[in-house]
Motif scaffolding. Structure first.
Motif: not given
Ligand code: APR
Length: 261
Positions: A234-235, A109-110, A208, A36-37, A232, A44, A237, A32-33
């Motif tokens: 910002p936080s 996963q998106n 992710t 995000a932009e 890649v 999460r 994992t 999802a990250g």
């Molecule tokens: N660029 C890169 N990473 C980013 C950004 C950004 N601009 N903004 C946030 N992130 C990172 C966060 O630090 C986090 O580690 O993106 C990650 C998003 O994590 P989640 O919200 O858990 O999303 P994801 O990992 O895709 O979730 C997996 O869980 O809820 C289910 O089916 C849903 O596909 C999803 C799966």
């Protein structure tokens, strides 16, 4: 080459660029990250979807059986939000990289379809493997009776929104064509993704939290076969300690620098 902000040094980016240039095959696993932009909420993060909604009420087969109207309302809200979002420079840079390196596989996963839209904008040709959508697609409908798949309308008629959508073929309820918690992933998509991870020299993991299986294990299929992880995010994992290089910056800012020509 620009200089990404955040906690990334030019040396780290140069090292990662060198590894990518030398790689025979790259697999990219996104979450999802990555979007995000583009304005698509993550799940999460601080303002993530699971902070304000309970996934058990919205993203499980039981939730749909219990209250299909509520589930459809949430997915229609998400569709309206995502329909207004565009690929960000990170999506575009990854598509342009794929155009130059057609053996690169993207596993996402998106469900937002932004990788495919970026591929279209960057004129990525048919020689490049299609984006592998592990968790389905937001703008798809699937009949829960006959499993027929159809495209969802991107700008639905608000008057039609009240009724629950039904299959033209068998009349059963339609559901969003996404994978819910507790459901299996599309087998052929997963097998193709595992194969791509196993045969890649580098797994580039972008945006992710690496909390949800089996996607979170794909990068380990690469390292298990002797390959390398570049992360890649910002936080940190759970994958960070397995990565050769971790680039702590937003994807939309960093990928154009990392993947640029
Ligand atoms: N660029 C890169 N990473 C980013 C950004 C950004 N601009 N903004 C946030 N992130 C990172 C966060 O630090 C986090 O580690 O993106 C990650 C998003 O994590 P989640 O919200 O858990 O999303 P994801 O990992 O895709 O979730 C997996 O869980 O809820 C289910 O089916 C849903 O596909 C999803 C799966």
């Amino acid at each position: 080459m620009g200089r990404p902000s955040g906690l990334v040094t030019t040396q780290e980016v140069q090292a990662a660029r060198g590894m990518l240039d030398a790689a025979r095959r790259v697999v990219v696993v996104t979450g999802a990250g990555m979007s995000a932009e583009s304005g698509v909420p993550t799940f999460r993060g601080e303002d993530g979807l699971w902070k304000s909604h309970r996934p058990e009420e919205l993203a499980t087969p039981g939730a749909f059986q219990h209250d299909p109207q509520l589930v459809w309302e949430w997915y229609r809200w998400r569709r309206g939000l995502v329909a207004a979002c565009e690929p960000n420079p990170g999506h575009r840079a990854l598509s342009a990289f794929r155009r130059r390196h057609p053996e690169t596989t993207v596993v996402t996963q998106n469900v937002d379809g932004l990788h495919q839209e970026a591929d279209r904008l960057e004129e990525v040709g048919p020689s490049v493997s299609p984006v592998l959508e592990l968790h389905g697609r937001l703008f798809g409908d699937r009949c829960q009776g006959c499993h027929r798949r159809t495209e969802a309308v991107r700008t639905p008629d608000p008057d039609l929104e009240a009724a629950l959508p039904r299959c033209d073929e068998c009349g059963d309820l339609l559901r969003p064509d996404v994978v819910w918690f507790g459901e299996g992933l599309p087998r052929s998509v997963l097998e193709t993704a595992v194969d791509a991870a196993r045969t890649a020299d580098i797994c580039l993991v972008v945006g992710t939290s690496a909390r949800v299986q089996p996607a979170a294990s794909l990068p380990l299929a690469t390292t298990g076969a002797g390959g390398t992880i570049i992360e890649v995010n910002p936080s940190p994992t759970p994958l960070s300690r397995r990565a050769r290089v971790t680039l702590r910056a937003p994807a939309g800012e960093l990928l154009p620098v990392l993947l640029g020509p």
